[in-house]
Design an enzyme around this catalytic site. Structure first.
Site, PDB file in Angstrom:
ATOM      1  N   GLY A 162       2.679   2.407  10.883  1.00 31.62           N
ATOM      2  CA  GLY A 162       3.637   3.500  10.729  1.00 31.62           C
ATOM      3  C   GLY A 162       4.328   3.899  12.022  1.00 31.62           C
ATOM      4  O   GLY A 162       4.985   4.940  12.085  1.00 31.62           O
TER       5      GLY A 162
ATOM      6  N   GLU B 167      -5.174  -4.903  10.655  1.00 31.70           N
ATOM      7  CA  GLU B 167      -4.161  -3.874  10.865  1.00 31.70           C
ATOM      8  C   GLU B 167      -4.445  -3.133  12.170  1.00 31.70           C
ATOM      9  O   GLU B 167      -5.259  -2.194  12.186  1.00 31.70           O
ATOM     10  CB  GLU B 167      -4.170  -2.872   9.707  1.00 31.70           C
TER      11      GLU B 167
ATOM     12  N   SER C 152       3.627  -1.975  10.512  1.00 33.55           N
ATOM     13  CA  SER C 152       5.077  -2.051  10.733  1.00 33.55           C
ATOM     14  C   SER C 152       5.671  -3.422  10.411  1.00 33.55           C
ATOM     15  O   SER C 152       6.564  -3.892  11.118  1.00 33.55           O
ATOM     16  CB  SER C 152       5.423  -1.626  12.163  1.00 33.55           C
TER      17      SER C 152
ATOM     18  N   LYS D  63       0.117   4.238  -0.296  1.00 32.23           N
ATOM     19  CA  LYS D  63      -0.529   5.419   0.302  1.00 32.23           C
ATOM     20  C   LYS D  63      -0.272   6.648  -0.580  1.00 32.23           C
ATOM     21  O   LYS D  63      -0.222   6.511  -1.806  1.00 32.23           O
ATOM     22  CB  LYS D  63      -0.058   5.595   1.752  1.00 32.23           C
TER      23      LYS D  63
ATOM     24  N   HIS E  10      -9.464   0.978   5.020  1.00 31.32           N
ATOM     25  CA  HIS E  10      -8.205   1.223   5.734  1.00 31.32           C
ATOM     26  C   HIS E  10      -8.461   2.207   6.877  1.00 31.32           C
ATOM     27  O   HIS E  10      -9.284   3.119   6.740  1.00 31.32           O
ATOM     28  CB  HIS E  10      -7.166   1.781   4.759  1.00 31.32           C
TER      29      HIS E  10
ATOM     30  N   ASN F  32       0.863  -1.183   0.000  1.00 32.08           N
ATOM     31  CA  ASN F  32       0.000   0.000   0.000  1.00 32.08           C
ATOM     32  C   ASN F  32       0.900   1.234   0.000  1.00 32.08           C
ATOM     33  O   ASN F  32       1.470   1.584   1.025  1.00 32.08           O
ATOM     34  CB  ASN F  32      -0.891  -0.035   1.253  1.00 32.08           C
TER      35      ASN F  32
ATOM     36  N   GLU G 137      -6.903   4.661   7.835  1.00 30.06           N
ATOM     37  CA  GLU G 137      -6.703   6.072   7.468  1.00 30.06           C
ATOM     38  C   GLU G 137      -7.946   6.630   6.772  1.00 30.06           C
ATOM     39  O   GLU G 137      -8.274   7.807   6.909  1.00 30.06           O
ATOM     40  CB  GLU G 137      -5.438   6.210   6.593  1.00 30.06           C
TER      41      GLU G 137
HETATM   42  P1  13P Z   1       3.145   0.422   7.782  1.00 27.79           P
HETATM   43  O1  13P Z   1       3.681  -0.851   7.181  1.00 27.79           O
HETATM   44  O2  13P Z   1       3.847   1.651   7.273  1.00 27.79           O
HETATM   45  O3  13P Z   1       3.026   0.356   9.254  1.00 27.79           O
HETATM   46  O4  13P Z   1       1.634   0.578   7.215  1.00 27.79           O
HETATM   47  C1  13P Z   1       0.779  -0.490   7.294  1.00 27.79           C
HETATM   48  C2  13P Z   1      -0.434  -0.156   6.514  1.00 27.79           C
HETATM   49  O5  13P Z   1      -1.175   0.729   6.875  1.00 27.79           O
HETATM   50  C3  13P Z   1      -0.681  -0.902   5.276  1.00 27.79           C
HETATM   51  O6  13P Z   1      -1.945  -0.658   4.775  1.00 27.79           O
END
Ligand code: 13P
Length: 256
Positions: A177, A171, A217, A11, A99, A9, A101
């Site tokens: 992150g 997740e 992560s 982003k 997601h 992803n 976010e």
């Molecule tokens: P990270 O791997 O940067 O923690 O992000 C995970 C994520 O949100 C994947 O959709």
């Protein structure tokens, strides 16, 4: 079929040139790494890069393209939206839906997400449906209830035939992150719970064939210990998917 999957992803990262460079590098480096048709690697770039990325991965076995979202609407006067049907016309195979976010910054709730899932399925795009609890929800012990209601509200309206073409990504929001990963035991416990929910609703056969990915992560250093867990079928990768070497190391951790 239960697949082992690593999805990147991206982003809101990578401009046009960088997206082409990253895709080309990944394509080159995974040659000979994907062993069978039960392995899949998915690249989820920002919408505008999708056409280029689809063209670049053409002919690479096991390499697919996903979107990071899709509209809840089919077509019409919805400025700024991109429908599942349009994505399908670009040969997009997967769509990340729900997601954290999107839930957090764009206030997408279970009702909105269930409509997005329906649109994706209607266009024969596989939803990668995300669920996961906040830190305070884990600390208060409500993480199982939270994940259960996210799945019930956003995904479990699908029929048995439709759900077979879906993937769930767990997740935990506190791990995204942050560099803080769920331990393999914590992740496995939740993945087992999620598979149990799929079994309760759709039966054992569907649950056994269902892919549940871990995200938060996930890096080359911890991917193997996570992917070795019984109910973890791969990962949804954020930060580490932006670097071809790291991403391919994570893909290798899927094993054979
Ligand atoms: P990270 O791997 O940067 O923690 O992000 C995970 C994520 O949100 C994947 O959709």
């Amino acid at each position: 079929m239960r697949k082992k999957i690593v999805a990147g992803n991206w982003k809101l990262n990578k401009n046009k040139a960088e997206s082409i460079e990253l895709t080309s590098e990944i394509k080159e480096k995974i040659k000979g790494v994907l062993s069978t048709d039960s392995h899949e690697v998915i690249l989820c770039p920002p919408f505008v890069h999708i056409s280029n990325v689809v063209d670049l991965v053409k002919g690479s076995e096991g390499l697919k393209v996903g979107s990071q979202d899709c509209s809840l609407f089919e077509q019409g006067a919805y400025t700024g939206e991109v429908s599942a049907e349009i994505l399908k016309s670009y040969n997009v195979s997967y769509a990340i839906i729900g997601h954290s976010e999107r839930r957090n910054y764009f206030k997408e709730d279970g009702n909105v997400l269930s409509q997005k899932v329906t649109q994706a399925v209607k266009s024969q795009i596989t939803p990668i449906f995300c669920c996961g609890e906040l830190l305070n929800e884990r600390e208060s012990g409500s993480h199982f209830d939270i994940v259960q209601s996210q799945l019930e509200e956003g995904l479990f309206h699908l029929s048995e035939t439709e759900i077979k073409n879906c993937v769930i990504a767990y997740e935990p929001v506190w791990a995204i992150g942050t560099g803080k990963t769920a331990t393999p035991d914590e992740a496995q416990e939740m993945h087992k719970f999620i598979r149990g929910l799929v079994e309760l609703k759709y039966g054992q056969e569907v649950a056994n064939e269902f892919s549940v990915l871990y995200g938060g992560s996930c890096k080359p250093g911890n991917a193997k210990s996570l992917f070795n867990c019984l109910d973890i079928d791969g990962g949804l990768i954020g930060g580490a998917s932006l670097n071809a070497d790291d991403f391919v190391e994570i893909i290798k951790a899927l094993g054979s």
